[in-house]
Write an enzyme that holds these catalytic residues in place. Structure first.
Site, PDB file in Angstrom:
ATOM      1  N   ARG A 166       0.815  -1.218   0.000  1.00 17.20           N
ATOM      2  CA  ARG A 166       0.000   0.000   0.000  1.00 17.20           C
ATOM      3  C   ARG A 166       0.852   1.273   0.000  1.00 17.20           C
ATOM      4  O   ARG A 166       0.381   2.337  -0.367  1.00 17.20           O
ATOM      5  CB  ARG A 166      -0.885  -0.023   1.248  1.00 17.20           C
ATOM      6  CG  ARG A 166      -2.293   0.372   0.985  1.00 17.20           C
ATOM      7  CD  ARG A 166      -3.231  -0.125   2.014  1.00 17.20           C
ATOM      8  NE  ARG A 166      -3.097   0.527   3.294  1.00 17.20           N
ATOM      9  CZ  ARG A 166      -4.016   0.425   4.259  1.00 17.20           C
ATOM     10  NH1 ARG A 166      -5.100  -0.296   4.055  1.00 17.20           N
ATOM     11  NH2 ARG A 166      -3.860   1.006   5.405  1.00 17.20           N
ATOM     12  N   LYS A 181      11.416   0.023   6.213  1.00 13.41           N
ATOM     13  CA  LYS A 181      11.687  -0.808   7.387  1.00 13.41           C
ATOM     14  C   LYS A 181      10.424  -1.557   7.792  1.00 13.41           C
ATOM     15  O   LYS A 181       9.506  -0.982   8.351  1.00 13.41           O
ATOM     16  CB  LYS A 181      12.148   0.038   8.581  1.00 13.41           C
ATOM     17  CG  LYS A 181      12.748  -0.851   9.666  1.00 13.41           C
ATOM     18  CD  LYS A 181      12.594  -0.310  11.069  1.00 13.41           C
ATOM     19  CE  LYS A 181      11.269  -0.569  11.685  1.00 13.41           C
ATOM     20  NZ  LYS A 181      10.931  -1.997  11.908  1.00 13.41           N
ATOM     21  N   GLY A 235       1.158   2.188  12.122  1.00 11.00           N
ATOM     22  CA  GLY A 235       1.475   1.568  13.411  1.00 11.00           C
ATOM     23  C   GLY A 235       0.721   2.268  14.522  1.00 11.00           C
ATOM     24  O   GLY A 235      -0.335   2.862  14.294  1.00 11.00           O
ATOM     25  N   GLU A 257      -0.933   6.267   9.385  1.00 14.49           N
ATOM     26  CA  GLU A 257      -2.101   5.400   9.594  1.00 14.49           C
ATOM     27  C   GLU A 257      -1.945   4.830  10.991  1.00 14.49           C
ATOM     28  O   GLU A 257      -1.141   3.922  11.214  1.00 14.49           O
ATOM     29  CB  GLU A 257      -2.120   4.254   8.570  1.00 14.49           C
ATOM     30  CG  GLU A 257      -2.240   4.696   7.122  1.00 14.49           C
ATOM     31  CD  GLU A 257      -3.611   5.250   6.778  1.00 14.49           C
ATOM     32  OE1 GLU A 257      -4.537   5.153   7.614  1.00 14.49           O
ATOM     33  OE2 GLU A 257      -3.751   5.803   5.683  1.00 14.49           O
ATOM     34  N   LEU A 258      -2.684   5.367  11.939  1.00 19.51           N
ATOM     35  CA  LEU A 258      -2.432   5.027  13.345  1.00 19.51           C
ATOM     36  C   LEU A 258      -3.553   4.159  13.918  1.00 19.51           C
ATOM     37  O   LEU A 258      -4.249   3.488  13.189  1.00 19.51           O
ATOM     38  CB  LEU A 258      -2.215   6.320  14.130  1.00 19.51           C
ATOM     39  CG  LEU A 258      -1.157   7.257  13.486  1.00 19.51           C
ATOM     40  CD1 LEU A 258      -1.015   8.547  14.266  1.00 19.51           C
ATOM     41  CD2 LEU A 258       0.192   6.562  13.362  1.00 19.51           C
ATOM     42  N   ARG A 285     -11.639 -10.819  11.631  1.00 25.40           N
ATOM     43  CA  ARG A 285     -10.630 -10.807  10.583  1.00 25.40           C
ATOM     44  C   ARG A 285      -9.269 -10.555  11.234  1.00 25.40           C
ATOM     45  O   ARG A 285      -9.142  -9.691  12.113  1.00 25.40           O
ATOM     46  CB  ARG A 285     -10.934  -9.684   9.581  1.00 25.40           C
ATOM     47  CG  ARG A 285     -10.098  -9.750   8.319  1.00 25.40           C
ATOM     48  CD  ARG A 285     -10.677  -8.830   7.256  1.00 25.40           C
ATOM     49  NE  ARG A 285     -10.343  -7.445   7.558  1.00 25.40           N
ATOM     50  CZ  ARG A 285      -9.396  -6.741   6.922  1.00 25.40           C
ATOM     51  NH1 ARG A 285      -8.682  -7.302   5.976  1.00 25.40           N
ATOM     52  NH2 ARG A 285      -9.159  -5.499   7.248  1.00 25.40           N
ATOM     53  N   CYS A 291      -6.284  -2.382  12.855  1.00 22.56           N
ATOM     54  CA  CYS A 291      -6.684  -1.072  13.390  1.00 22.56           C
ATOM     55  C   CYS A 291      -8.126  -0.783  13.035  1.00 22.56           C
ATOM     56  O   CYS A 291      -8.774   0.052  13.662  1.00 22.56           O
ATOM     57  CB  CYS A 291      -5.752   0.021  12.883  1.00 22.56           C
ATOM     58  SG  CYS A 291      -5.507  -0.043  11.116  1.00 22.56           S
ATOM     59  N   GLU A 388      -7.199  -0.102  22.363  1.00 25.22           N
ATOM     60  CA  GLU A 388      -7.320  -1.003  21.215  1.00 25.22           C
ATOM     61  C   GLU A 388      -7.097  -2.424  21.717  1.00 25.22           C
ATOM     62  O   GLU A 388      -6.008  -2.742  22.198  1.00 25.22           O
ATOM     63  CB  GLU A 388      -6.226  -0.653  20.199  1.00 25.22           C
ATOM     64  CG  GLU A 388      -6.759  -0.087  18.917  1.00 25.22           C
ATOM     65  CD  GLU A 388      -5.681   0.080  17.859  1.00 25.22           C
ATOM     66  OE1 GLU A 388      -4.537   0.445  18.190  1.00 25.22           O
ATOM     67  OE2 GLU A 388      -5.987  -0.151  16.688  1.00 25.22           O
ATOM     68  N   SER A 448     -11.790  -1.992   3.833  1.00 25.39           N
ATOM     69  CA  SER A 448     -10.526  -1.912   3.075  1.00 25.39           C
ATOM     70  C   SER A 448     -10.751  -2.286   1.623  1.00 25.39           C
ATOM     71  O   SER A 448     -11.340  -3.331   1.332  1.00 25.39           O
ATOM     72  CB  SER A 448      -9.492  -2.865   3.668  1.00 25.39           C
ATOM     73  OG  SER A 448      -9.210  -2.477   4.980  1.00 25.39           O
TER      74      SER A 448
END
Ligand code: ADP
Length: 484
Positions: A166, A181, A235, A257-258, A285, A291, A388, A448
């Site tokens: 992505r 990384k 992350g 994208e947290l 899933r 997230c 979370e 998604s």
């Protein structure tokens, strides 16, 4: 029947300036299979020295790569898409071995990641511009797009293939070079993907990968290099904030994208069967390690019993086990830390009055397994309401009015996704408008999609991945004033 995971086909080295290489120190770190605790590979442990070499290679490659033609970039992405599809079984087996997800889900992720490559191969040739006239009519305004420049890509372990694809796909399409990384828990899939890009003809230096057990020193070398122009991170919100601070020092473009804390709302008029199906997808899933996973289920009091019973029955029937075994529906969590967190969140909710409808414990034996769990009567004071969960635990709370549930749903610093189940169009549109999120699932538990702009608001992030606007994250706007 077991998957065809073959340790002999793995790439385990760093990839810098088009060449596979060991860490100069010779150091490696182990990669563990979370279902069995078996060490499946030792991967090169890069440090600041390799990080510097990687970003310098990306810096050197940028000028020429930035001038490559849209068709050249599109063709590379298209070939990479085809190679990923041709390697579906091998990539899925690697992913299941290092991350734990069931093979069927791993294959689904390969298809999703591949589609990102195809989508951006199609977008690469559609980068446009604009044209305008100054208000006094004396100047023509020509607006063009250019690649942002060398990008730092940092990805998490939960979707080892898709998260890399992505980011790499739009960067390639836009003409950016990269240092990448991947997460230290799941580097093998990323290394396999990078090899595919090499086979697809990506020039040396365009994509460089440094695997490491010391994320902060490698990524810190990149953000302070003065060469990187952008960082794209997926992350935790906590690490995202650290990287935003680092990016500020060099005024780097940032895509983040947290985390999320998704509400899953079932209104009184919802089709309960549809809601249960959606809930299964939104919660189970990836073992709940997403997230976008539904974190808080708010169900109207008039249907909460029916929904909870049907949902708990489906959850209790799921087959838990090693993801490599055919028919497994729920794999292990990624590591002990994740398992401990889920156990303590469930214990806290139960101590505060929640009832366990199914699950609520971990099975005997090796692997970081947690039994799929449904809790009901979960009080708003339970820790999992504001944390979370990242595990196969559904927490259900009843509500009485729509105003109340909107207030509860929005009472969080996160805003990634919200799910709403209702058969009433007016209510659906009201919730879609009033939820403070970047994405809404209306009568669906899955948002998604490569054609959709993925991303969040509030502390869930900055920017979007995928869709028509996904490539914009990797493009800079230039304007030329032309005397009329
Ligand atoms: P998760 O909770 O999903 O593991 P993290 O935010 O800890 O999410 O990790 C996501 C990615 O960020 C991983 O690749 C990880 O190695 C990397 N990472 C973690 N800490 C840092 C840091 N201080 N600086 C740069 N990258 C980091």
């Amino acid at each position: 029947m077991s998957s065809s995971f073959d340790p002999n086909t793995l790439h385990t080295d760093l990839f810098i300036d088009g060449a596979w290489q060991k860490a100069a120190s010779g150091a490696t770190f182990p990669v563990e299979n979370p279902a069995t605790h078996e060490i499946i590979a030792h991967v090169a442990d890069g440090g600041p020295e390799e990080a510097s070499a990687a970003i310098e290679a990306a810096g050197r490659a940028q000028a020429e790569w930035g001038k490559s033609t849209p068709r050249q970039r599109a063709d590379i992405l298209r070939r990479a898409f085809e190679l990923v599809i041709a390697n579906t079984d091998r990539l899925a087996a690697i992913m299941t071995a290092e991350m734990g997800k069931p093979l069927a889900e791993a294959k689904g992720e390969v298809a999703y990641g591949a589609e990102m490559l195809r989508w951006f191969s199609e977008e690469a040739v559609r980068i446009g511009g604009d044209h305008a006239t100054s208000v006094d009519g004396n100047t023509r305004i020509m607006i063009t797009k250019e690649p942002v420049g060398p990008c730092v890509l940092v990805t998490p372990w939960n979707f080892p293939l898709a998260m890399g694809a992505r980011k790499i796909a739009p960067a390639v399409a836009a003409g950016c070079t990269m240092v990448f990384k991947p997460a230290e828990l799941t580097p093998l899939t990323s290394l396999a993907l990078v090899d595919i890009f090499k086979q697809a003809g990506l020039p040396d230096g365009v994509l460089n990968v440094v695997t490491t057990s010391s994320a902060s020193s490698v990524v810190g070398t990149w953000t302070s290099s003065g060469i990187a122009r952008k960082i794209s991170f997926t992350g935790s919100t906590e690490v995202g904030k650290i990287l935003l601070r680092q990016a500020a020092d060099n005024v780097m473009r940032s895509s983040m994208e947290l985390g999320g804390n998704a509400p899953f709302i079932v209104l009184a008029d919802a089709d309960i069967e549809k809601a249960v199906e959606g809930a299964l997808k939104a919660k189970m899933r990836n073992m709940g390690e997403a997230c976008t996973a539904a974190n808080r289920f708010f169900v109207h009091r008039s249907v909460v019993e029916e929904f909870s019973e049907k949902f708990a029955k489906k959850i209790s029937e799921l087959r838990v086990g090693n993801g490599a075994v055919e028919g497994t529906e729920v794999g292990p969590l990624i590591e002990q830390k994740g398992l401990d967190k889920v156990e303590s969140l469930v214990a806290d909710a139960v101590a505060k009055g929640a009832r366990v409808l199914t699950g609520g414990s971990r099975p005997e034996g090796p692997g970081y397994f947690y039994t799929p769990t449904v809790l009901t009567d979960v009080p708003l004071t339970a820790e999992l309401m504001s944390t979370e969960i990242f595990g196969p635990v559904a927490a259900i709370t009843a509500f009485d009015s729509e105003d109340e549930v909107l207030r509860l749903a929005n009472d969080t610093e996160w805003g990634l996704v919200g799910y709403v189940f209702t058969e009433n169009m007016d209510k659906a549109l009201r919730f879609s408008a009033e939820l403070e999120v970047g994405m809404v699932g209306l009568n669906t538990g899955l948002v998604s999609n490569p054609a959709a702009p993925f991303g969040g608001v509030k502390q869930s992030g900055l920017g979007r991945e995928g869709g028509k606007i996904g490539i914009e994250e990797f493009l800079e706007t230039k304007y030329t004033a032309i005397a009329a």
